[in-house]
Motif scaffolding. Structure first.
Motif, PDB file in Angstrom:
ATOM      1  N   ALA A  33      14.897  75.122  49.792  1.00  0.00           N
ATOM      2  CA  ALA A  33      13.965  75.684  50.823  1.00  0.00           C
ATOM      3  C   ALA A  33      14.205  74.986  52.356  1.00  0.00           C
ATOM      4  N   VAL A  34      14.083  76.064  53.145  1.00  0.00           N
ATOM      5  CA  VAL A  34      14.004  75.716  54.759  1.00  0.00           C
ATOM      6  C   VAL A  34      12.553  75.880  55.221  1.00  0.00           C
ATOM      7  N   ARG A  35      11.698  76.238  54.451  1.00  0.00           N
ATOM      8  CA  ARG A  35      10.417  76.254  54.758  1.00  0.00           C
ATOM      9  C   ARG A  35       9.505  75.712  53.501  1.00  0.00           C
ATOM     10  N   GLU A  36       8.473  75.284  53.796  1.00  0.00           N
ATOM     11  CA  GLU A  36       7.513  74.858  52.777  1.00  0.00           C
ATOM     12  C   GLU A  36       6.850  76.060  51.910  1.00  0.00           C
ATOM     13  N   PHE A  37       7.015  76.037  50.584  1.00  0.00           N
ATOM     14  CA  PHE A  37       6.134  76.878  49.874  1.00  0.00           C
ATOM     15  C   PHE A  37       5.093  76.304  49.014  1.00  0.00           C
ATOM     16  N   LYS A  38       3.803  76.596  49.191  1.00  0.00           N
ATOM     17  CA  LYS A  38       2.952  76.141  48.438  1.00  0.00           C
ATOM     18  C   LYS A  38       2.582  76.865  47.064  1.00  0.00           C
ATOM     19  N   ARG A  39       2.183  76.138  46.057  1.00  0.00           N
ATOM     20  CA  ARG A  39       1.774  76.623  44.564  1.00  0.00           C
ATOM     21  C   ARG A  39       1.492  78.290  44.716  1.00  0.00           C
ATOM     22  N   GLY A  40       2.080  78.853  43.886  1.00  0.00           N
ATOM     23  CA  GLY A  40       1.868  80.147  43.875  1.00  0.00           C
ATOM     24  C   GLY A  40       2.460  81.213  44.926  1.00  0.00           C
ATOM     25  N   ASP A  41       3.158  80.690  45.974  1.00  0.00           N
ATOM     26  CA  ASP A  41       3.964  81.249  46.978  1.00  0.00           C
ATOM     27  C   ASP A  41       4.950  82.137  46.495  1.00  0.00           C
ATOM     28  N   THR A  42       5.042  83.508  46.872  1.00  0.00           N
ATOM     29  CA  THR A  42       6.362  84.259  46.571  1.00  0.00           C
ATOM     30  C   THR A  42       7.572  83.570  47.324  1.00  0.00           C
ATOM     31  N   ILE A  43       8.486  83.154  46.531  1.00  0.00           N
ATOM     32  CA  ILE A  43       9.787  82.771  46.988  1.00  0.00           C
ATOM     33  C   ILE A  43      10.833  83.922  47.274  1.00  0.00           C
ATOM     34  N   LEU A  44      10.893  85.000  46.411  1.00  0.00           N
ATOM     35  CA  LEU A  44      11.956  85.947  46.358  1.00  0.00           C
ATOM     36  C   LEU A  44      11.351  86.801  45.710  1.00  0.00           C
ATOM     37  N   SER A  45      11.552  88.264  45.960  1.00  0.00           N
ATOM     38  CA  SER A  45      11.038  89.494  45.292  1.00  0.00           C
ATOM     39  C   SER A  45      12.080  90.509  45.329  1.00  0.00           C
ATOM     40  N   ILE A  46      12.678  91.070  44.488  1.00  0.00           N
ATOM     41  CA  ILE A  46      13.896  91.893  44.413  1.00  0.00           C
ATOM     42  C   ILE A  46      13.677  92.756  43.227  1.00  0.00           C
ATOM     43  N   ARG A  47      14.194  94.181  43.243  1.00  0.00           N
ATOM     44  CA  ARG A  47      14.388  94.975  42.104  1.00  0.00           C
ATOM     45  C   ARG A  47      15.672  94.417  41.320  1.00  0.00           C
ATOM     46  N   VAL A  83       7.666  86.434  37.370  1.00  0.00           N
ATOM     47  CA  VAL A  83       7.107  87.588  37.002  1.00  0.00           C
ATOM     48  C   VAL A  83       7.476  88.923  36.983  1.00  0.00           C
ATOM     49  N   TYR A  84       7.564  89.868  36.321  1.00  0.00           N
ATOM     50  CA  TYR A  84       7.855  91.197  36.304  1.00  0.00           C
ATOM     51  C   TYR A  84       6.556  91.957  36.695  1.00  0.00           C
ATOM     52  N   MET A  85       6.578  92.485  37.622  1.00  0.00           N
ATOM     53  CA  MET A  85       5.440  93.415  38.026  1.00  0.00           C
ATOM     54  C   MET A  85       6.115  94.615  39.116  1.00  0.00           C
ATOM     55  N   GLY A  86       5.448  95.852  38.528  1.00  0.00           N
ATOM     56  CA  GLY A  86       5.608  97.002  39.410  1.00  0.00           C
ATOM     57  C   GLY A  86       7.242  97.167  39.584  1.00  0.00           C
ATOM     58  N   GLY A  87       7.996  96.929  38.699  1.00  0.00           N
ATOM     59  CA  GLY A  87       9.410  97.083  39.004  1.00  0.00           C
ATOM     60  C   GLY A  87      10.373  96.100  39.530  1.00  0.00           C
ATOM     61  N   MET A  88       9.317  94.902  40.092  1.00  0.00           N
ATOM     62  CA  MET A  88      10.003  93.696  40.901  1.00  0.00           C
ATOM     63  C   MET A  88      10.014  92.681  40.017  1.00  0.00           C
ATOM     64  N   GLN A  89      11.157  91.910  40.431  1.00  0.00           N
ATOM     65  CA  GLN A  89      11.112  90.412  39.762  1.00  0.00           C
ATOM     66  C   GLN A  89      10.856  89.594  40.743  1.00  0.00           C
ATOM     67  N   ILE A  90       9.580  88.822  40.876  1.00  0.00           N
ATOM     68  CA  ILE A  90       9.090  88.069  41.744  1.00  0.00           C
ATOM     69  C   ILE A  90       8.791  86.684  41.149  1.00  0.00           C
ATOM     70  N   VAL A  91       9.713  85.896  42.031  1.00  0.00           N
ATOM     71  CA  VAL A  91       9.850  84.339  41.810  1.00  0.00           C
ATOM     72  C   VAL A  91       8.867  83.872  42.855  1.00  0.00           C
ATOM     73  N   ARG A  92       7.955  82.726  41.926  1.00  0.00           N
ATOM     74  CA  ARG A  92       6.932  82.159  42.699  1.00  0.00           C
ATOM     75  C   ARG A  92       6.930  80.602  42.537  1.00  0.00           C
ATOM     76  N   ALA A  93       6.540  79.956  43.285  1.00  0.00           N
ATOM     77  CA  ALA A  93       6.428  78.409  43.121  1.00  0.00           C
ATOM     78  C   ALA A  93       5.577  77.991  42.327  1.00  0.00           C
ATOM     79  N   LEU A  94       5.942  77.159  41.267  1.00  0.00           N
ATOM     80  CA  LEU A  94       4.877  76.686  40.140  1.00  0.00           C
ATOM     81  C   LEU A  94       4.385  75.091  40.766  1.00  0.00           C
TER      82      LEU A  94
END
Length: 500
Positions: A29-43, A236-247
């Motif tokens: 990470a080059v910026r801070e991510f809070k718990r639950g933030d989306t890190i990456l989202s792509i089809r 999580v896979y939602m609406g055709g997107m693979q959404i990577v989130r911070a745990l």
């Protein structure tokens, strides 16, 4: 990386790829991510829903993987792709189906699949889908990124065991036999595609439940994110997107990791599977070092020994009164407190303090499997017959044991932990209601039930804990066909009370 488009996407999402002497590369990470933030989202490069019992019958939406209703829209062009709603049909068309439609006959793929054993059919579907997608000429920007990432993945063909290559050869033979019917001009690289996808695919799960819903090939995510048995991200896979989130909260410079396999398995099993399937030795903090989590992992990985004793409190029948070990309730209380105040300080050490002195018969992977089987047996009895309060109470106790094991081995905000919290909350509530209706429970809760943790306060705390966890790693507001959403279930459980 050599790709300008991939580098731009990585930087846009606050990430950086670095060289690593052990792993080859890692993404930090080059910026801070809070718990639950989306890190990456792509089809994904290619994805398809899991099938029902009948292989030729589509049971889930082609876009979101939701279970299909009785009345389901179809693509008006190919008449084969099915959806759960008009909205999914429209979104799928504008995002990708417009360049896929009519390029492959799904019925021909179904026919090809029937020549293989059921366990090989998803591999055939993935291989055909990837090969077809890679052949398209004009594609959107996100697919160009995924295709570039695909070419950067390693096949590891020379490392695959012979029996796996033999299976891939059989799948390639079937594809070659049917290639003209399924819309492929060439099948010369089918085995390479199978080798590359076999160690880089993902399983998708329902965003509001722990059921598997489909398969994803997402080369960019595979390329960027390394494995950890205790990851700080999940998707999580939602609406055709693979959404990577911070745990968890991720600081600048922290590596972003996913779990490639179930972190609950004993350490030696994980190491063997990671080496055999993904061709690397895991050096994560859970597998190496002296952290509290690593010490708990050592305890979980113990064998039962030559005597093979069963867990001490495991029921031999459901006539005996339920009982629960104090460590189980202490671990659950630590989890509930952690998910209420959100601080991680002392969480791992607290878990180790609870289980550090337990013998293998009470705390190990083998003990966990016994309690999981007990929970499943109780749930089956409850669903199929009129049962006593003892069976219902044992269902609650076994569910709390499973939850305690989950809390000790998984990241606390992993969706599986949240769903187990919700399941336990519902079991305790239904047990209390059933006992009240049968007049087995007086106006005040009996001491033995309080000692088991069966109380209305426990119901509400577990429900709110589930809500807090699933807001991070799932989609609690989404409801499946015929089911209440997690948010609705939590609201019902948190608002319950008894009228004396």
């Amino acid at each position: 990386m050599d790709s300008k488009e991939i580098n731009a996407l990585v930087a846009e999402n606050g990430l950086r790829v670095e060289l690593d002497s052990v792993k080859g590369k890692r993404t930090v990470a080059v910026r801070e991510f809070k718990r639950g933030d989306t890190i990456l989202s792509i089809r994904p490069l290619y994805e398809f829903p899991a099938r029902g019992n009948k292989e030729s019958t589509e049971s889930r939406c082609a876009h979101c993987f939701a279970r299909l209703p009785k009345r389901r829209p179809r693509c008006s062009q190919c008449r084969q792709t099915q959806y759960c709603s008009i909205n999914c049909q429209t979104t799928h068309w504008t995002s990708r189906h417009y360049f896929e439609c009519m390029k492959m006959d799904e019925r021909a793929v179904d026919a090809a699949c029937m020549e293989l054993k059921p366990e090989f059919r998803p591999s055939l579907r993935m291989c055909v889908g990837v090969m077809r997608t890679m052949s398209f000429q004009t594609v959107p920007a996100w697919l160009r990124v995924q295709r570039e990432a695909w070419h950067m993945l390693v096949t590891h063909r020379d490392k695959h065991p012979q029996f796996v290559l033999t299976q891939y050869e059989e799948i390639a033979r079937v594809i070659n036999t049917h290639h003209s019917d399924i819309g492929l001009d060439s099948t010369s690289d089918a085995i390479d595609v199978l080798c590359r996808s076999g160690c880089n695919n993902f399983a998708a799960y329902e965003p509001n439940g722990p059921r598997m819903s489909g398969y994803l090939c997402s080369p960019l995510v595979s390329l960027l994110l390394n494995h950890s048995c205790l990851p700080n991200a999940a998707f999580v896979y939602m609406g055709g997107m693979q959404i990577v989130r911070a745990l968890d909260d991720i600081q600048i410079g922290d590596e972003i990791t996913l779990a490639y396999m179930d972190g609950l398995q004993p350490r030696d099993v994980r190491q063997k599977q990671l080496s055999a399937v993904y061709f690397f030795d895991c050096t994560c903090n859970k597998c190496c070092g002296e952290s509290a989590r690593a010490q708990v992992d050592v305890l979980m990985s113990r064998a039962l020994g030559v005597d093979g004793q069963m867990p001490e409190y495991l029921p031999t029948d459901y006539v005996q009164p339920p009982a629960i070990e104090p460590w189980v309730l202490r671990v659950i209380d630590i989890l509930l407190a952690h998910c209420q105040d959100g601080t991680r300080y002392g969480f791992d050490q607290g878990l180790l303090d609870c289980v550090g002195s337990l013998p293998p018969r009470n705390f190990s992977f083998a003990a966990y499997t016994h309690w999981l089987e007990c929970q499943d047996d109780c749930l089956e009895r409850i669903s199929s017959e009129c049962v006593s309060s003892n069976v219902r109470a044992w269902a609650c106790v076994s569910a709390m044991y499973v939850l305690a094991f989950y809390a000790c081995v998984y990241p606390p905000y992993l969706s599986l932990v949240g769903f187990q919290c919700l399941e336990t909350s519902k079991l305790v509530w239904n047990t209390l209601v059933a006992s009240e209706m049968s007049n087995e429970m007086p106006n005040e809760m009996p001491n033995e039930w309080v000692e088991l943790g069966l109380s209305l306060d426990r119901v509400k705390r577990l429900a709110r804990c589930a809500q807090n966890i699933l807001r991070v790693s799932a989609e609690p507001s989404v409801s499946a066909e015929g089911d209440l959403s997690v948010e609705s279930q939590v609201a019902l459980l948190a608002g319950q009370s008894f009228v004396n």
